[in-house]
Write a protein that holds these residues in place. Structure first.
Motif, PDB file in Angstrom:
ATOM      1  N   ASN A   1       0.828  -1.210   0.000  1.00  0.00           N
ATOM      2  CA  ASN A   1       0.000   0.000   0.000  1.00  0.00           C
ATOM      3  C   ASN A   1       0.861   1.258   0.000  1.00  0.00           C
ATOM      4  OD1 ASN A   1      -2.393  -1.423  -0.011  1.00  0.00           O
ATOM      5  ND2 ASN A   1      -2.677  -1.353   2.193  1.00  0.00           N
ATOM      6  N   GLU A   2       1.965   1.220   0.739  1.00  0.00           N
ATOM      7  CA  GLU A   2       2.870   2.367   0.751  1.00  0.00           C
ATOM      8  C   GLU A   2       3.470   2.607  -0.631  1.00  0.00           C
ATOM      9  OE1 GLU A   2       3.425   4.456   3.164  1.00  0.00           O
ATOM     10  OE2 GLU A   2       2.120   3.405   4.591  1.00  0.00           O
ATOM     11  N   VAL A   3       3.771   1.531  -1.349  1.00  0.00           N
ATOM     12  CA  VAL A   3       4.292   1.671  -2.714  1.00  0.00           C
ATOM     13  C   VAL A   3       3.236   2.280  -3.623  1.00  0.00           C
ATOM     14  CG1 VAL A   3       5.094   0.397  -4.741  1.00  0.00           C
ATOM     15  CG2 VAL A   3       5.955  -0.210  -2.473  1.00  0.00           C
ATOM     16  N   THR A   4       1.987   1.857  -3.464  1.00  0.00           N
ATOM     17  CA  THR A   4       0.909   2.403  -4.284  1.00  0.00           C
ATOM     18  C   THR A   4       0.733   3.896  -4.040  1.00  0.00           C
ATOM     19  OG1 THR A   4      -0.244   0.262  -4.228  1.00  0.00           O
ATOM     20  CG2 THR A   4      -1.536   2.179  -4.862  1.00  0.00           C
ATOM     21  N   ILE A   5       0.814   4.307  -2.771  1.00  0.00           N
ATOM     22  CA  ILE A   5       0.707   5.733  -2.447  1.00  0.00           C
ATOM     23  C   ILE A   5       1.854   6.510  -3.087  1.00  0.00           C
ATOM     24  CG2 ILE A   5       0.860   7.413  -0.566  1.00  0.00           C
ATOM     25  CD1 ILE A   5      -0.613   5.412   1.188  1.00  0.00           C
ATOM     26  N   ALA A   6       3.073   5.982  -2.974  1.00  0.00           N
ATOM     27  CA  ALA A   6       4.234   6.647  -3.573  1.00  0.00           C
ATOM     28  C   ALA A   6       4.097   6.729  -5.088  1.00  0.00           C
ATOM     29  CB  ALA A   6       5.512   5.905  -3.189  1.00  0.00           C
ATOM     30  N   GLU A   7       3.537   5.683  -5.701  1.00  0.00           N
ATOM     31  CA  GLU A   7       3.320   5.703  -7.145  1.00  0.00           C
ATOM     32  C   GLU A   7       2.286   6.758  -7.528  1.00  0.00           C
ATOM     33  OE1 GLU A   7       2.411   2.546 -10.790  1.00  0.00           O
ATOM     34  OE2 GLU A   7       1.925   2.017  -8.715  1.00  0.00           O
ATOM     35  N   ASN A   8       1.218   6.869  -6.724  1.00  0.00           N
ATOM     36  CA  ASN A   8       0.208   7.903  -6.986  1.00  0.00           C
ATOM     37  C   ASN A   8       0.817   9.296  -6.894  1.00  0.00           C
ATOM     38  OD1 ASN A   8      -1.753   5.939  -7.296  1.00  0.00           O
ATOM     39  ND2 ASN A   8      -2.477   6.086  -5.188  1.00  0.00           N
ATOM     40  N   ASN A   9       1.775   9.466  -5.987  1.00  0.00           N
ATOM     41  CA  ASN A   9       2.394  10.781  -5.810  1.00  0.00           C
ATOM     42  C   ASN A   9       3.262  11.190  -6.997  1.00  0.00           C
ATOM     43  OD1 ASN A   9       1.211  11.194  -3.316  1.00  0.00           O
ATOM     44  ND2 ASN A   9       2.949  10.368  -2.169  1.00  0.00           N
ATOM     45  N   THR A  10       3.656  10.229  -7.834  1.00  0.00           N
ATOM     46  CA  THR A  10       4.451  10.554  -9.021  1.00  0.00           C
ATOM     47  C   THR A  10       3.584  10.909 -10.217  1.00  0.00           C
ATOM     48  OG1 THR A  10       4.544   8.230  -9.744  1.00  0.00           O
ATOM     49  CG2 THR A  10       6.284   9.009  -8.247  1.00  0.00           C
ATOM     50  N   SER A  11       2.273  10.912 -10.025  1.00  0.00           N
ATOM     51  CA  SER A  11       1.360  11.233 -11.128  1.00  0.00           C
ATOM     52  C   SER A  11       1.484  12.700 -11.526  1.00  0.00           C
ATOM     53  CB  SER A  11      -0.076  10.921 -10.707  1.00  0.00           C
ATOM     54  OG  SER A  11      -1.014  11.464 -11.619  1.00  0.00           O
ATOM     55  N   ILE A  12       1.122  13.026 -12.770  1.00  0.00           N
ATOM     56  CA  ILE A  12       1.121  14.396 -13.248  1.00  0.00           C
ATOM     57  C   ILE A  12       0.166  15.249 -12.435  1.00  0.00           C
ATOM     58  CG2 ILE A  12      -0.697  13.966 -14.942  1.00  0.00           C
ATOM     59  CD1 ILE A  12       2.371  16.243 -15.434  1.00  0.00           C
TER      60      ILE A  12
ATOM     61  N   ARG B   1      12.048  14.436  -7.231  1.00  0.00           N
ATOM     62  CA  ARG B   1      12.154  13.905  -5.871  1.00  0.00           C
ATOM     63  C   ARG B   1      11.059  12.875  -5.606  1.00  0.00           C
ATOM     64  NH1 ARG B   1      10.869  14.056  -0.554  1.00  0.00           N
ATOM     65  NH2 ARG B   1      12.581  14.406   0.917  1.00  0.00           N
ATOM     66  N   LEU B   2       9.858  13.142  -6.087  1.00  0.00           N
ATOM     67  CA  LEU B   2       8.756  12.196  -5.895  1.00  0.00           C
ATOM     68  C   LEU B   2       9.049  10.862  -6.591  1.00  0.00           C
ATOM     69  CD1 LEU B   2       5.686  14.581  -6.336  1.00  0.00           C
ATOM     70  CD2 LEU B   2       6.479  13.504  -4.214  1.00  0.00           C
ATOM     71  N   LYS B   3       9.677  10.939  -7.767  1.00  0.00           N
ATOM     72  CA  LYS B   3      10.035   9.697  -8.466  1.00  0.00           C
ATOM     73  C   LYS B   3      11.097   8.922  -7.695  1.00  0.00           C
ATOM     74  CE  LYS B   3       8.847  11.056 -13.197  1.00  0.00           C
ATOM     75  NZ  LYS B   3       9.329  11.231 -14.592  1.00  0.00           N
ATOM     76  N   GLU B   4      12.084   9.648  -7.161  1.00  0.00           N
ATOM     77  CA  GLU B   4      13.108   8.982  -6.347  1.00  0.00           C
ATOM     78  C   GLU B   4      12.491   8.415  -5.070  1.00  0.00           C
ATOM     79  OE1 GLU B   4      16.170   8.375  -7.106  1.00  0.00           O
ATOM     80  OE2 GLU B   4      16.308   9.535  -8.974  1.00  0.00           O
TER      81      GLU B   4
ATOM     82  N   LEU C   1      12.521   4.634  -3.696  1.00  0.00           N
ATOM     83  CA  LEU C   1      12.943   4.340  -2.329  1.00  0.00           C
ATOM     84  C   LEU C   1      11.883   3.509  -1.609  1.00  0.00           C
ATOM     85  CD1 LEU C   1      14.819   4.697   0.111  1.00  0.00           C
ATOM     86  CD2 LEU C   1      13.662   6.871   0.574  1.00  0.00           C
ATOM     87  N   THR C   2      10.623   3.846  -1.816  1.00  0.00           N
ATOM     88  CA  THR C   2       9.535   3.079  -1.185  1.00  0.00           C
ATOM     89  C   THR C   2       9.503   1.650  -1.708  1.00  0.00           C
ATOM     90  OG1 THR C   2       8.258   5.133  -1.042  1.00  0.00           O
ATOM     91  CG2 THR C   2       7.063   3.077  -0.663  1.00  0.00           C
TER      92      THR C   2
END
Length: 438
Positions: free
Chosen positions: A45-56, A120-123, A127-128
Motif C-alpha cells: 500500500n505504501e508503494v501504491t501511495i508513492a506511485e500515486n504521488n508521481t502522477s502528473i 524527488r517524488l520519483k526517487e 525508495l519506497t
C-alpha cells in the motif's frame, strides 16, 4: 490381542493420519506470505501511495481552475438628492447583485522548484519500492525461520516416535523373558520407565509443534484451521563463490540501495531549496458574468457585464529573513550525512557478509559431520541391539546406545536447518534472496 500387535496397529493408524494431512510446500508458503502477510500488504500500500504521488496530478505542472458565484439582496430605505436639485425618498427599496466566473491560474516559472520536486517524488517512489523489498526479504526470512522450526520439530517427532517404538518392543521382550524366568522384574521396570520418559518427550514435542504451526500461520496471514505438514527436505542452492557474492552484496544489498536513493533525494532537496532564490511568474485568466438590479434611486436600473480578463504576475522573494539560506545549508549537511551513512553501511556489509559466510560454511560443515556421525551411531546401535537380543549387553547399555542414536539424529536435524537458515541470511545480505528458487 498381544501388546505388540496393538502397537503395530496404532503405528499404522498414526501413519495413515499423517499421510492424510496437507503438505505445505516451501513455494506455497512463500506465495501465501507474499499475498497474505499483513506487513507485506502494508508495504504494498505504501508503494501504491508513492506511485500515486508521481502522477502528473501531483506534479504542479497543471493549472488550477476555480469557479465562483455569488448573490446579494438588499432591502433599503433610501433618501436620494439628484444633481438637478430633485430628491426622492424610497422606503423598502429592493436591489440585487449576481455574479459568476471561472478563474484559471498557471505558474509559468517557479525557479525550477516543481521540476526538482517532481524528480524527488520519483526517487521517493523508488525508495519506497526498496523499503517494500526489504520488508518482503525480512518476511521471507521470518517465514522460513518458523517454517524450518516446524520441519525440525516434525523430524524430531518422528525420531522420538521411532525411539518409543523400539522401547516398547524392548518392554514386550522384557515381559516375555520375565514370564519365562530369563530375567528379573528390574528389566521390565527399566523399560517402563524409559517408555514414560519417551512418551513425555513426545507430548512436549507435539505441543511445541502445535505452537510452531500457529506461529507459521500468523506469518502467512492465514486463518485456515486444517492441520498440515511441511517439507523436511533441504537443498543447499548457493551457487556463488565468495568473492563474486561479495561483489553482488556491494551492488544489490537493500540497505545500501536505500542509502543511495536517499543521497539522490538529498541532492534534489538542495536544488529545490535554491529555486527559492529565483522569481515566480504566473499567468491568470478570468471569465466573469455580473448583473446588478438597482433600486429606483440609481441612474441605471439593470447593469450586466460579461467578459474575459487576463494577466501576468511576477513574484520575487528578495529576502525571506534567511529561511531559504538556512534550508539550503541544512540540505547540504543532510547530503553529507547520507554519504557518511553509505560509507558506514559499506563497512557493515563487509563485516556482516564475512560473518554470514563463515557462519554458513561452519554450519554446513557441522551438518556434514553430523551426517557421518549418524552412520556411526546407527551402526553402534544395531550392534548393541543384536548383542542385547542374545543377552551380551544389559538394558542400561542398550538404552545408552539408543540415546546416543537419538541425540545424533536430533543434532543432525538441528544442524541441517541451521545451515539452511544461514544460507538464506547470506543471500539476503548479498541481495540475492529474491532471485533463488526455494
Amino acid at each position: 490381542m498381544s501388546t505388540k500387535k496393538v502397537y503395530i496397529i496404532l503405528a499404522v493408524l498414526c501413519s495413515v493420519n499423517l499421510q492424510a494431512q496437507n503438505i505445505l510446500t516451501k513455494e506455497e508458503a512463500v506465495s501465501k506470505a507474499l499475498e497474505h502477510n499483513y506487513g507485506v500488504q502494508i508495504a504494498k500500500n505504501e508503494v501504491t501511495i508513492a506511485e500515486n504521488n508521481t502522477s502528473i496530478l501531483n506534479s504542479g505542472y497543471l493549472p488550477t481552475v476555480t469557479g465562483n458565484a455569488g448573490a446579494t439582496y438588499n432591502l433599503d430605505n433610501t433618501e436620494a438628492e439628484f444633481a438637478n436639485g430633485e430628491s426622492t425618498i424610497l422606503n423598502g427599496a429592493e436591489s440585487s447583485r449576481y455574479n459568476a466566473g471561472v478563474t484559471v491560474n498557471y505558474t509559468l516559472f517557479d525557479g525550477l522548484g516543481r521540476r526538482y520536486n517532481y524528480k524527488r517524488l520519483k526517487e521517493q517512489y523508488q525508495l519506497t519500492e526498496l523499503q517494500a523489498r526489504e520488508t518482503i526479504e525480512n518476511t521471507i526470512i521470518q517465514m522460513f525461520s518458523v517454517y524450518y522450526n516446524v520441519a525440525q520439530l516434525s523430524d524430531n517427532l518422528k525420531t522420538l516416535q521411532e525411539t518409543l517404538k523400539v522401547t516398547k518392543d524392548r518392554l514386550v521382550r522384557a515381559e516375555y523373558q520375565f514370564e519365562y524366568g530369563q530375567n528379573t522384574k528390574l528389566e521390565v521396570l527399566n523399560a517402563e520407565v524409559d517408555i514414560n520418559n519417551d512418551s513425555i518427550n513426545i507430548i512436549n514435542i507435539k505441543q511445541q509443534l502445535k505452537n510452531a504451526k500457529r506461529d507459521l500461520k500468523l506469518v502467512l496471514g492465514e486463518t485456515f484451521t486444517e492441520d498440515y505438514n511441511v517439507e523436511t527436505k533441504v537443498d543447499f542452492t548457493l551457487q556463488f563463490q565468495k568473492d563474486s557474492l561479495y561483489q553482488q552484496a556491494k551492488k544489490r544489498n537493500t540497505a545500501l540501495l536505500q542509502t543511495e536513493k536517499n543521497i539522490e533525494i538529498s541532492k534534489l532537496d538542495i536544488s529545490s531549496g535554491k529555486s527559492a532564490y529565483l522569481p515566480t511568474i504566473g499567468l491568470t485568466g478570468t471569465y466573469g458574468w455580473n448583473t446588478n438590479n438597482n433600486n429606483a434611486a440609481a441612474f441605471v436600473a439593470v447593469l450586466t457585464n460579461t467578459g474575459l480578463s487576463g494577466g501576468l504576475n511576477l513574484s520575487w522573494n528578495l529576502f525571506d529573513g534567511g529561511a531559504t539560506i538556512n534550508r539550503v545549508r541544512n540540505a547540504k549537511i543532510n547530503l553529507e550525512t547520507q554519504q557518511l551513512q553509505k560509507e558506514n553501511i559499506l563497512l557493515s556489509i563487509e563485516r556482516d557478509f564475512n560473518n554470514a559466510w563463515d557462519d554458513y560454511m561452519n554450519k554446513l560443515n557441522i551438518y556434514n559431520i553430523q551426517e557421518k556421525n549418524i552412520i556411526t551411531a546407527q551402526n553402534n546401535f544395531e550392534r548393541t541391539q543384536e548383542k542385547f537380543k542374545i543377552g551380551q549387553v544389559n538394558s542400561i547399555e542398550f538404552r545408552q546406545a539408543q540415546i546416543n542414536l537419538l541425540n545424533s539424529e536430533l543434532s543432525r536435524s538441528q544442524a541441517k536447518y541451521d545451515a539452511k537458515l544461514a544460507e538464506l541470511t547470506l543471500l539476503q545480505i548479498s541481495g540475492e534472496l529474491l532471485n533463488v528458487q526455494f
